[in-house]
Design an enzyme around this catalytic site. Structure first.
Site, mmCIF file in Angstrom:
data_model
loop_
_atom_site.group_PDB
_atom_site.id
_atom_site.type_symbol
_atom_site.label_atom_id
_atom_site.label_comp_id
_atom_site.label_asym_id
_atom_site.label_seq_id
_atom_site.Cartn_x
_atom_site.Cartn_y
_atom_site.Cartn_z
ATOM 1 N N PHE A 223 1.356 -2.132 -5.227
ATOM 2 C CA PHE A 223 2.285 -1.468 -6.315
ATOM 3 C C PHE A 223 1.371 -0.709 -7.457
ATOM 4 C CE2 PHE A 223 3.854 -5.200 -4.587
ATOM 5 C CZ PHE A 223 5.487 -5.050 -4.769
ATOM 6 N N THR B 226 1.458 -5.369 0.073
ATOM 7 C CA THR B 226 2.066 -4.401 -0.425
ATOM 8 C C THR B 226 1.413 -3.911 -1.736
ATOM 9 O OG1 THR B 226 4.423 -4.905 0.232
ATOM 10 C CG2 THR B 226 4.295 -3.637 -1.698
#
Length: 393
Positions: free
Chosen positions: A236, A234
């Site tokens: 960010f 992921t």
């Protein structure tokens, strides 16, 4: 928890104010009492002059406050600890709250997910980037490594149901099928772990979350790294009130994020993207989103400049589209400056969201409580400096 649509609470009776706090007159925000930390809500962030009792103002904290969505033990917390080593993580109910916490000086920065290598983009965060006057000052990548956890003494063979966020359940589909367990959807991974630890419940319950969540809530890890794919990462973004302005001769790899709309007519996307191709500027990300009326603010750079811009025409409801683009370039580089000037000639709306050092390899979420030690490339140090500088001033 109260949501973004809740009415302002400044005129509410004292007993109804969030977290038992009372309005405080004056320019600076002050902590009013000591109580147990809990996620910050939108309503609390929206009350002018009020800081929840357990959320001291960033101006009075010796460490940068870093907002994230979720509860302690979430992957977003690991990203916040990685982006700003030594910072003070501030849990928030939702993405909107994290944006408001930065804009209203309750936090120095926010670290929010924008895309996952398996699940794709997080559209809500993209939409909020144009609704709030914040700038992108960094990025981090966290490898998502799910752990199956249960109350101490629970045997793997006795597990009958597993709770977690729907995406986490989907990412561990093959493993859960092999166990033959029921799946229970939860708001987030760490929240499922916390609920299991606090409520107990019937035997056989388990949760999917990070190793740090298991450590925080006293749960036993029955299986580590149980996700179906090892390429689950992921990305960010790190947001702050003030944009970073790297020097043109900064040798580190940088990214520049921007948003723009297109004029009516054929070949408009080609014209927009060609401004980068003509200057050998590599594009690393493109995302399109609908542009609701009133979504866009300003057309300048780094968190809302004052340059004039024009919203897309409302006469073609399915053509009102915003394109989000990341390019591998320093915004101070003359080539990038020329490309942006060229883009503004063909795009009715154009806004630079920020320029920041590119992230390195993803940090591991299996580091548990030591996740903060895994600084992502040079960006962690740069982000910490960018976040701390406005507070120190």
């Amino acid at each position: 928890p109260l949501r973004a649509a809740a009415p302002p609470l400044a005129a509410a009776p004292p007993s109804t104010l969030p977290h038992g706090c009372q309005p405080k007159a004056g320019k600076h925000l002050r902590p009013l009492a000591q109580c147990r930390r809990r996620p910050l809500s939108v309503a609390a962030a929206a009350v002018a002059g009020v800081v929840p009792a357990d959320q001291p103002a960033s101006s009075s904290s010796p460490k940068p406050r870093v907002a994230y969505q979720g509860v302690p033990g979430a992957y977003s917390e690991a990203a916040a600890m990685t982006a700003v080593p030594g910072g003070d993580p501030l849990p928030c109910d939702d993405f909107e709250t994290a944006f408001r916490a930065v804009a209203q000086w309750l936090a120095d920065a926010a670290v929010l997910p924008v895309e996952n290598s398996l699940g794709g983009s997080i559209h809500a965060v993209y939409d909020l980037l144009l609704r709030h006057e914040v700038a992108v000052v960094g990025e981090v990548a966290v490898r998502v490594e799910h752990c199956l956890m249960a109350l101490p003494g629970t045997a793997l063979a006795s597990v009958t149901s597993v709770a977690s966020h729907p995406q986490a359940l989907a990412q561990c589909d093959a493993y859960l099928r092999s166990l033959g367990v029921d799946r229970v959807a939860a708001d987030d991974t760490a929240g499922a772990a916390r609920e299991l630890a606090t409520s107990g419940g019937p035997p056989g319950r388990a949760a999917l979350a990070s190793a740090r969540a298991a450590s925080l809530y006293g749960l036993a890890v029955l299986g580590a790294g149980v996700q179906d794919s090892d390429s689950n990462v992921t990305r960010f973004l790190v947001l702050a009130r003030d944009a970073a302005h790297p020097a043109a001769d900064d040798a580190r790899p940088h990214k520049t994020s921007l948003a723009f709309s297109l004029a009516a007519g054929p070949g408009q996307l080609f014209k927009a993207l060609s401004v980068f191709a003509l200057r050998d500027i590599d594009m690393t990300k493109i995302e399109s989103r609908p542009a609701p009326a009133g979504l866009m603010r300003g057309g300048g750079s780094g968190g809302g400049g004052a340059s004039a811009s024009t919203s897309p025409s409302t006469s073609r409801p399915f053509s009102n589209t915003i394109f989000y683009v990341d390019v591998a370039a320093n915004s101070a580089d003359p080539r990038t400056q020329n490309a942006l000037r060229h883009l503004r000639e063909v795009a009715p709306f154009c806004r630079v969201l920020g320029c920041y050092p590119a992230a390195g390899p993803p940090a591991s979420s299996l580091a548990g409580g030591n996740a903060a030690a895994a600084v992502v490339g040079d960006s962690g140090v740069a982000v910490a400096a960018a976040v701390a500088a406005p507070s120190a001033a």
